[in-house]
Enzyme design. Sequence first.
Site, PDB file in Angstrom:
ATOM      1  N   ASP A 191      32.486  29.696 113.638  1.00  0.00           N
ATOM      2  CA  ASP A 191      31.222  31.236 114.760  1.00  0.00           C
ATOM      3  C   ASP A 191      29.669  31.310 113.603  1.00  0.00           C
ATOM      4  O   ASP A 191      30.439  31.216 112.395  1.00  0.00           O
ATOM      5  CB  ASP A 191      31.409  31.802 114.454  1.00  0.00           C
ATOM      6  N   HIS A 208      34.143  31.181 109.742  1.00  0.00           N
ATOM      7  CA  HIS A 208      32.491  31.110 110.334  1.00  0.00           C
ATOM      8  C   HIS A 208      32.359  30.440 108.870  1.00  0.00           C
ATOM      9  O   HIS A 208      32.594  30.316 107.659  1.00  0.00           O
ATOM     10  CB  HIS A 208      32.742  32.629 109.680  1.00  0.00           C
TER      11      HIS A 208
HETATM   12 ZN   LIG Z   1      30.241  35.834 115.564  1.00  0.00          ZN
END
Ligand SMILES: [Zn+2]
Length: 243
Positions: A52, A194
């Site tokens: 993400d 991430h």
């Molecule tokens: Zn996020």
Amino acid sequence: MLSRGRKRRAAAALFFLLLIAWAAAPWVAGASVPAAAWTAAETPKFIALTFDDGPRRSTTTALLDGLEARGVRATFFLIGKQLDHNEDLIRRMDAQGHQIGIHTYDHVSLTGLSRADFDAQVALTRQKLMAILGHDGFLLRPPYGAVDEAVRKNAGCPIILWSIDPEDWGDQNAAREVEHVVANARDGAIILLHDIFPASVEAALTIVDRLHAQGYLFVTVEELFAARHIPLEAGEVYREACP
Ligand SMILES: [Zn+2]
């Protein structure tokens, strides 16, 4: 190193193609491979890496390099406002076979938004991705995993959450993240990382190496569910595809 990576990638690709053929035509497997022939050691284990908050040029590039060297596909949930000036990275993701999804335009929670505000986050990002890649089919991951009835109704695509979260945004300690993910890995799981943190890129590549050694195959989210014959439907929430 390269040739080993290529061999592994070729073997993984062949294996996956065979599996897809088996998944698409179970009667073929039923006719030629008795169920008893699938021993525990041979049963494939699938797992999906998802990233993400990207793209971020430095870290996402390093990650794509590392995944390419290992012949691994992942899924990226992108921030709309970070797409400009990163079009080449997005095209590279697509060309490498990674799956691409939407993580809103400004990284905001989607709950409680008007339809117009929802569209300014999701539809706008979808339009920008379509303009860059020339196709649609983007999944949605709402920031913070925040989903309500309106989000489900407005999504227009499957909503993908996760089942393994090492909270890599916290201490950004690659070794700790690796241990968390490897300890919790299971067939059908979806890992959340991430790709904006160097430690997360380092952790992701080590996770791939550790779980490859345990017989896991890394696939995109769509492939993960297809392998389990679980249809992905618009407005539905999915956390993992465990058998
Ligand atoms: Zn996020």
